[in-house]
Design a protein around this motif. Structure first.
Motif, PDB file in Angstrom:
ATOM      1  N   UNK A  87      -7.110  -3.251 -13.690  1.00 33.24           N
ATOM      2  CA  UNK A  87      -6.514  -1.926 -13.613  1.00 33.24           C
ATOM      3  C   UNK A  87      -6.148  -1.607 -12.172  1.00 33.24           C
ATOM      4  N   UNK A  88      -4.935  -1.115 -11.947  1.00 33.12           N
ATOM      5  CA  UNK A  88      -4.545  -0.711 -10.593  1.00 33.12           C
ATOM      6  C   UNK A  88      -5.250   0.587 -10.219  1.00 33.12           C
ATOM      7  N   UNK A  89      -5.838   0.601  -9.023  1.00 36.16           N
ATOM      8  CA  UNK A  89      -6.619   1.745  -8.551  1.00 36.16           C
ATOM      9  C   UNK A  89      -6.321   1.969  -7.072  1.00 36.16           C
ATOM     10  N   UNK A  90      -6.558   3.174  -6.554  1.00 32.87           N
ATOM     11  CA  UNK A  90      -6.330   3.431  -5.130  1.00 32.87           C
ATOM     12  C   UNK A  90      -7.243   2.596  -4.248  1.00 32.87           C
ATOM     13  N   UNK A  91      -6.785   2.343  -3.018  1.00 33.01           N
ATOM     14  CA  UNK A  91      -7.646   1.676  -2.040  1.00 33.01           C
ATOM     15  C   UNK A  91      -8.742   2.606  -1.545  1.00 33.01           C
ATOM     16  N   UNK A  92      -8.426   3.901  -1.388  1.00 41.74           N
ATOM     17  CA  UNK A  92      -9.433   4.862  -0.932  1.00 41.74           C
ATOM     18  C   UNK A  92      -8.964   5.651   0.270  1.00 41.74           C
ATOM     19  N   UNK A  93      -9.692   5.549   1.382  1.00 37.14           N
ATOM     20  CA  UNK A  93      -9.372   6.269   2.625  1.00 37.14           C
ATOM     21  C   UNK A  93      -8.796   5.278   3.631  1.00 37.14           C
ATOM     22  N   UNK A  94      -7.596   5.573   4.095  1.00 38.71           N
ATOM     23  CA  UNK A  94      -6.844   4.646   4.940  1.00 38.71           C
ATOM     24  C   UNK A  94      -6.564   5.313   6.285  1.00 38.71           C
ATOM     25  N   UNK A  95      -6.860   4.613   7.363  1.00 42.24           N
ATOM     26  CA  UNK A  95      -6.520   5.105   8.704  1.00 42.24           C
ATOM     27  C   UNK A  95      -5.216   4.453   9.159  1.00 42.24           C
ATOM     28  N   UNK A  96      -4.343   5.248   9.746  1.00 36.96           N
ATOM     29  CA  UNK A  96      -3.097   4.759  10.334  1.00 36.96           C
ATOM     30  C   UNK A  96      -3.108   5.079  11.821  1.00 36.96           C
ATOM     31  N   UNK A  97      -2.931   4.056  12.639  1.00 34.49           N
ATOM     32  CA  UNK A  97      -2.848   4.225  14.088  1.00 34.49           C
ATOM     33  C   UNK A  97      -1.490   3.680  14.507  1.00 34.49           C
ATOM     34  N   UNK A  98      -0.674   4.504  15.122  1.00 37.99           N
ATOM     35  CA  UNK A  98       0.708   4.098  15.354  1.00 37.99           C
ATOM     36  C   UNK A  98       1.256   4.719  16.636  1.00 37.99           C
ATOM     37  N   UNK A  99       2.408   4.189  17.060  1.00 41.47           N
ATOM     38  CA  UNK A  99       3.047   4.630  18.292  1.00 41.47           C
ATOM     39  C   UNK A  99       4.448   5.145  18.008  1.00 41.47           C
ATOM     40  N   UNK A 100       4.901   6.017  18.820  1.00 36.96           N
ATOM     41  CA  UNK A 100       6.309   6.384  18.993  1.00 36.96           C
ATOM     42  C   UNK A 100       6.965   7.025  17.790  1.00 36.96           C
ATOM     43  N   UNK A 101       7.179   6.274  16.720  1.00 36.26           N
ATOM     44  CA  UNK A 101       8.022   6.762  15.636  1.00 36.26           C
ATOM     45  C   UNK A 101       7.333   7.862  14.839  1.00 36.26           C
ATOM     46  N   UNK A 102       7.787   9.103  14.974  1.00 36.81           N
ATOM     47  CA  UNK A 102       7.135  10.190  14.232  1.00 36.81           C
ATOM     48  C   UNK A 102       7.369  10.118  12.731  1.00 36.81           C
TER      49      UNK A 102
END
Length: 424
Positions: free
Chosen positions: A115-130
């Motif tokens: 069964x497809x399920x969410x991954x959960x809590x995801x952190x995104x760390x990124x630069x420049x592109x808003x």
């Protein structure tokens, strides 16, 4: 960091975990309503978003940011409209959750599925592109996840304005704003502290320059999706249609040189080097492209500089291109294997056998045959939008859309089945 700041980071991670549970319990209709609400909030907030971006651009120019970085940072009415359209394109995609991707019935009648399920809590760390603020949020939310977003300080006003729109949409539907939150403490130490909390976060996706990604990978206890750089090649094989090859070269290098799927190296088969490079040199010079060439290519490219050993591994993100003449198809593959970054590789050829070999033997997240490297993009590949491009192979390889933000869990249904006989 102070104890109070450390506590704030911990609470941020815990809130993301709790919000992820709430998002996982939502139905498809609620998530569709949420993304449409995000699109409407962005439309209503156009003026504030563009004003915030103008502040960031002004500060960036004053700080001496280069042209490529400023291009990544910039939002204008056209890019903002494209961002809103991307939100609706993601929303139009089929719901990724609840699908039973594999199902079998065992001889004893036990029913087994995935069964497809969410991954959960995801952190995104990124630069420049808003725009990443919105892309990341809507992809995570559509897939039933929560996200913690940390953009670069150069885009802080833009990111805050965009995140405010997402959180307004969440609150309008009675969902926790922590489902799309920002890191509450500035500085690199705050990111390192956040990524200690592997009991709350399930994945971190860094998106930006090689230095940022290596830094995140070095400090994180949370699994990391890596994409260090995009050293992308176009190999013009001797049977190629020269007009088509020239179009691929110009689009790949000149359309948006600051993009990670832009061309950085041109490989040309020796038998056609003189004829093709004479045309390529004129077309590239007209567009302001500076060339770094191998000894065989140098006399064929007026104004080119000799390429150094480092040039073959360099991601220019600018109107600069390395050029090498190769003696054969196998020599081109050897160059790509040594200097490629597993991102995007392209061939121009009319030989179906060599096209098949290129597809099979070249190791990259996307392999292009008579198509521009610029197509390695979530939107262009039909994903609606992407949260990043993975070159790590594990869990995802290439642009990460909705499906890459889910996992598959085993579901087993029986009628009192036991593995061993049980006396009652």
């Amino acid at each position: 960091m102070s104890p109070d700041e450390t506590l704030l980071i911990r609470r941020c991670a815990e809130a993301a975990r709790a919000a992820a549970r709430r998002m996982a319990a939502t139905d498809a209709a609620t998530r569709e309503a949420l993304l449409e609400a995000v699109a409407r909030e962005l439309e209503a907030g156009r003026e504030a978003i563009l004003a915030a971006n103008a502040r960031d651009l002004e500060a960036g120019r004053a700080a001496g940011l280069g042209a490529a970085m400023l291009d990544r940072l910039a939002l204008d009415p056209v890019r903002l409209e494209a961002l809103i359209a991307a939100v609706r394109a993601v929303n139009a995609l089929p719901d990724p959750l609840g699908e039973v991707a594999w199902e079998r019935t065992r001889p004893d009648g036990l029913r087994i599925g995935r069964l497809r399920a969410p991954l959960g809590a995801i952190a995104m760390v990124y630069e420049s592109r808003p725009n990443v603020t919105v892309d990341a949020a809507v992809l995570c939310l559509k897939a039933g996840n929560a996200c913690v977003l940390r953009g670069g300080s150069e885009a802080r006003h833009s990111n805050a304005a965009l995140l405010a729109c997402v959180q307004a949409a969440l609150e309008g539907l009675g969902l926790p704003p922590e489902a799309a939150s920002g890191v509450p403490v500035p500085g690199r130490e705050a990111v390192a502290e956040l990524l200690r909390h592997d009991d709350c976060l399930d994945l971190v996706i860094p998106r930006g320059g090689e230095g940022l990604i290596r830094q995140v990978a070095a400090v994180s206890r949370v699994p990391v999706i890596r994409h260090y750089k995009g050293v992308c090649h176009l190999f013009v094989e001797r049977s190629a249609d020269p007009e088509a090859a020239l179009r691929l070269l110009i689009d790949g290098k000149c359309a948006r040189p600051s993009a990670c799927n832009a061309l950085e190296t041109l490989l040309v088969d020796a038998p056609i080097a003189a004829s093709f490079l004479s045309r390529a040199a004129a077309a590239l010079a007209a567009r302001g492209v500076r060339l770094r060439a191998c000894p065989a290519a140098l006399p064929l490219l007026p104004g080119a500089e000799p390429a150094s050993a480092e040039d073959w591994d360099r991601e220019y993100l600018d109107l600069v291109l390395s050029v090498r003449v190769v003696e054969s198809f196998d020599a081109a593959l050897a160059h790509i294997a040594r200097h490629g970054s597993l991102h995007t590789e392209a061939i121009a050829t009319r030989d179906p056998g060599l096209a098949a070999r290129f597809r099979r033997e070249v190791d990259a997240s996307a392999v292009m045959v008579n198509a521009s490297t610029r197509f390695n993009d979530g939107g262009e590949l039909g994903l609606g939008a992407e949260i990043g491009i993975s070159t790590t192979k594990l869990h995802a390889y290439g642009p990460m859309g909705l499906e890459a933000l889910t996992t598959r869990k085993w579901v087993v249904e029986g009628e009192g089945h036991t593995r061993t006989p049980v006396a009652t």
